[in-house]
Write an enzyme that holds these catalytic residues in place. Sequence first.
Site, PDB file in Angstrom:
ATOM      1  N   ARG A  39      10.663 -22.422 -16.673  1.00 35.99           N
ATOM      2  CA  ARG A  39       9.690 -22.203 -15.593  1.00 35.99           C
ATOM      3  C   ARG A  39      10.241 -22.650 -14.239  1.00 35.99           C
ATOM      4  O   ARG A  39       9.896 -22.070 -13.214  1.00 35.99           O
ATOM      5  CB  ARG A  39       8.378 -22.917 -15.908  1.00 35.99           C
ATOM      6  CG  ARG A  39       7.589 -22.158 -16.947  1.00 35.99           C
ATOM      7  CD  ARG A  39       6.262 -22.780 -17.233  1.00 35.99           C
ATOM      8  NE  ARG A  39       5.388 -21.829 -17.896  1.00 35.99           N
ATOM      9  CZ  ARG A  39       4.247 -22.156 -18.498  1.00 35.99           C
ATOM     10  NH1 ARG A  39       3.849 -23.400 -18.498  1.00 35.99           N
ATOM     11  NH2 ARG A  39       3.520 -21.224 -19.068  1.00 35.99           N
ATOM     12  N   LYS A 200      -5.436 -19.094 -33.583  1.00 36.63           N
ATOM     13  CA  LYS A 200      -6.883 -18.869 -33.419  1.00 36.63           C
ATOM     14  C   LYS A 200      -7.222 -17.480 -32.916  1.00 36.63           C
ATOM     15  O   LYS A 200      -6.692 -17.031 -31.907  1.00 36.63           O
ATOM     16  CB  LYS A 200      -7.433 -19.890 -32.412  1.00 36.63           C
ATOM     17  CG  LYS A 200      -7.488 -21.295 -32.950  1.00 36.63           C
ATOM     18  CD  LYS A 200      -8.505 -22.091 -32.137  1.00 36.63           C
ATOM     19  CE  LYS A 200      -8.334 -23.574 -32.344  1.00 36.63           C
ATOM     20  NZ  LYS A 200      -7.968 -24.294 -31.140  1.00 36.63           N
ATOM     21  N   GLY A 354       3.347 -19.940 -24.920  1.00 35.66           N
ATOM     22  CA  GLY A 354       3.994 -21.247 -24.940  1.00 35.66           C
ATOM     23  C   GLY A 354       4.713 -21.532 -26.246  1.00 35.66           C
ATOM     24  O   GLY A 354       5.887 -21.904 -26.251  1.00 35.66           O
ATOM     25  N   GLY A 377      -1.450 -17.751 -21.507  1.00 39.19           N
ATOM     26  CA  GLY A 377      -2.807 -17.283 -21.235  1.00 39.19           C
ATOM     27  C   GLY A 377      -2.837 -16.252 -20.116  1.00 39.19           C
ATOM     28  O   GLY A 377      -3.589 -15.276 -20.180  1.00 39.19           O
TER      29      GLY A 377
HETATM   30  P1  ADP Z   1       1.409 -18.996 -28.231  1.00 37.52           P
HETATM   31  O1  ADP Z   1       1.372 -20.367 -27.603  1.00 37.52           O
HETATM   32  O2  ADP Z   1       2.790 -18.441 -28.285  1.00 37.52           O
HETATM   33  O3  ADP Z   1       0.416 -18.062 -27.608  1.00 37.52           O
HETATM   34  P2  ADP Z   1      -0.424 -19.793 -30.295  1.00 37.52           P
HETATM   35  O4  ADP Z   1      -0.741 -21.025 -29.541  1.00 37.52           O
HETATM   36  O5  ADP Z   1      -1.454 -18.757 -30.370  1.00 37.52           O
HETATM   37  O6  ADP Z   1       0.947 -19.167 -29.772  1.00 37.52           O
HETATM   38  O7  ADP Z   1      -0.103 -20.164 -31.812  1.00 37.52           O
HETATM   39  C1  ADP Z   1       0.922 -20.995 -32.184  1.00 37.52           C
HETATM   40  C2  ADP Z   1       0.534 -21.879 -33.339  1.00 37.52           C
HETATM   41  O8  ADP Z   1       0.106 -21.117 -34.450  1.00 37.52           O
HETATM   42  C3  ADP Z   1       1.719 -22.686 -33.803  1.00 37.52           C
HETATM   43  O9  ADP Z   1       1.400 -24.056 -33.717  1.00 37.52           O
HETATM   44  C4  ADP Z   1       1.912 -22.230 -35.247  1.00 37.52           C
HETATM   45  O10 ADP Z   1       2.337 -23.256 -36.100  1.00 37.52           O
HETATM   46  C5  ADP Z   1       0.548 -21.778 -35.617  1.00 37.52           C
HETATM   47  N1  ADP Z   1       0.575 -20.904 -36.807  1.00 37.52           N
HETATM   48  C6  ADP Z   1       1.136 -19.695 -36.914  1.00 37.52           C
HETATM   49  N2  ADP Z   1       0.980 -19.215 -38.161  1.00 37.52           N
HETATM   50  C7  ADP Z   1       0.300 -20.153 -38.864  1.00 37.52           C
HETATM   51  C8  ADP Z   1      -0.168 -20.245 -40.213  1.00 37.52           C
HETATM   52  N3  ADP Z   1       0.029 -19.266 -41.078  1.00 37.52           N
HETATM   53  N4  ADP Z   1      -0.853 -21.364 -40.572  1.00 37.52           N
HETATM   54  C9  ADP Z   1      -1.050 -22.354 -39.676  1.00 37.52           C
HETATM   55  N5  ADP Z   1      -0.630 -22.328 -38.399  1.00 37.52           N
HETATM   56  C10 ADP Z   1       0.037 -21.243 -37.998  1.00 37.52           C
HETATM   57 MG    MG Z   2       0.024 -21.992 -27.841  1.00 40.66          MG
END
Ligand code: ADP
Ligand code: MG
Length: 396
Positions: A39, A200, A354, A377
């Site tokens: 960043r 989520k 992230g 986001g």
């Molecule tokens: P980003 O920050 O790239 O947008 P997210 O915050 O939505 O990604 O999601 C990342 C999290 O999702 C990580 O901590 C990862 O461990 C978790 N995750 C992905 N697949 C699973 C799973 N099958 N069970 C539990 N956690 C998961």
């Molecule tokens: Mg995240």
Amino acid sequence: MSDIKFIDDVEIEGKTILLRADFNVSMNPNYLTIADDARIRQVIPTINYLLKRNNKLILASHLGRPKGERVPKFSLQIVCNQLKEYLPEYNIILIDDFLTEPESTFKNQKPDDIFVYENTRFYPGEKKNDPEFAKKMAVHADIFVNDAFGVSHRADASVVGVAHILPSYGGLLLKKETEMLSMVLKKPEKPFVAVIGGAKIETKIKVLDRMMELADSLIIGGALANTFLYAQGIDVGASLFEKDKTDLAQKLLFKAAQNNTTVILPSDCVVGNAQELEHGSMVCKVSEVPKDKQILDIGPETTARIGSIIAKAKTIVWNGPVGYFENIHYRQGTDFMYYAITNNDDAVSIVGGGDTLAAISKKEYLDKLTHISTGGGAMLEYIEKGTLPGIEALKK
Ligand code: ADP
Ligand code: MG
């Protein structure tokens, strides 16, 4: 977006510029060192562009979530030290509290001084977009430049407030981010493949909904996929999923069918226990997940299927790890996704988020990605709405 002007659309010379950057870098757990300075790196072209034209700079950014209080571990001093690495000829000076800093400091700013306001989120006025606070932030500058794409979905004082006070322009990074995303949103070359993972549904619902309209294929992975599997009547054992989002998942699948978007959900998976570091992982069909096990990654059959879809794509957008990548036993799916995307030389590829960036930031071939978004986001909201509050504020 025709009416927002970027710094290279106009001539800005000999001014004092308040530059909002997104220096919200990921830190190592001890908060003493920066884990990834992407960043910071990505704002350097804007900084150099403005300096070359004899402008003086005041930089502003937040770091972490200090919630309106002075939390020492979130001081921007560490960012100042890193900026010095990229700008060795300049004095990078942290202004500890710009509200009380004597006027003379600003009057005496030399051309080779770069001022950095201490963490904007140390002040309660930042998140409230308090107009009085914004005024005080803007008072020492002639012009405002927003180069903080990653925080432009927030109507904070340093993003939106100051833009209503000063003549305001977008920086080069903001330009690149919005151009890249607009390109894939407006006329994506097809097939357009979206990969959405993560934990989520709540945080991904809008982008999923939008992708049902835009993408030819939508690959859903991560814990997100578990909720979709559950919605289809599959027993996901002890996996992380959201029972109360079952209806939502069904609605999204229905929308996909209406829009002729192919949704790819995992057919096999790696199961285990997220807490067990040593062993215990095994592969099974998603219909055969043992009651006491969690789905933590996509399986080999699923990766093979995804691989061929990615290989044929002309446009790829990826957000969200497809497994619990923090544990080395469950990161193969996410690694595979990365290599599949970087191996497709014909596709425009955009990756953001992230955790997604944390999963890939130390890898080779990063330059094979068309664009690595500094926004998580912000990228999702831009895909959904085609604009952001911080961008709207630059419109005159
Ligand atoms: P980003 O920050 O790239 O947008 P997210 O915050 O939505 O990604 O999601 C990342 C999290 O999702 C990580 O901590 C990862 O461990 C978790 N995750 C992905 N697949 C699973 C799973 N099958 N069970 C539990 N956690 C998961
Ligand atoms: Mg995240």
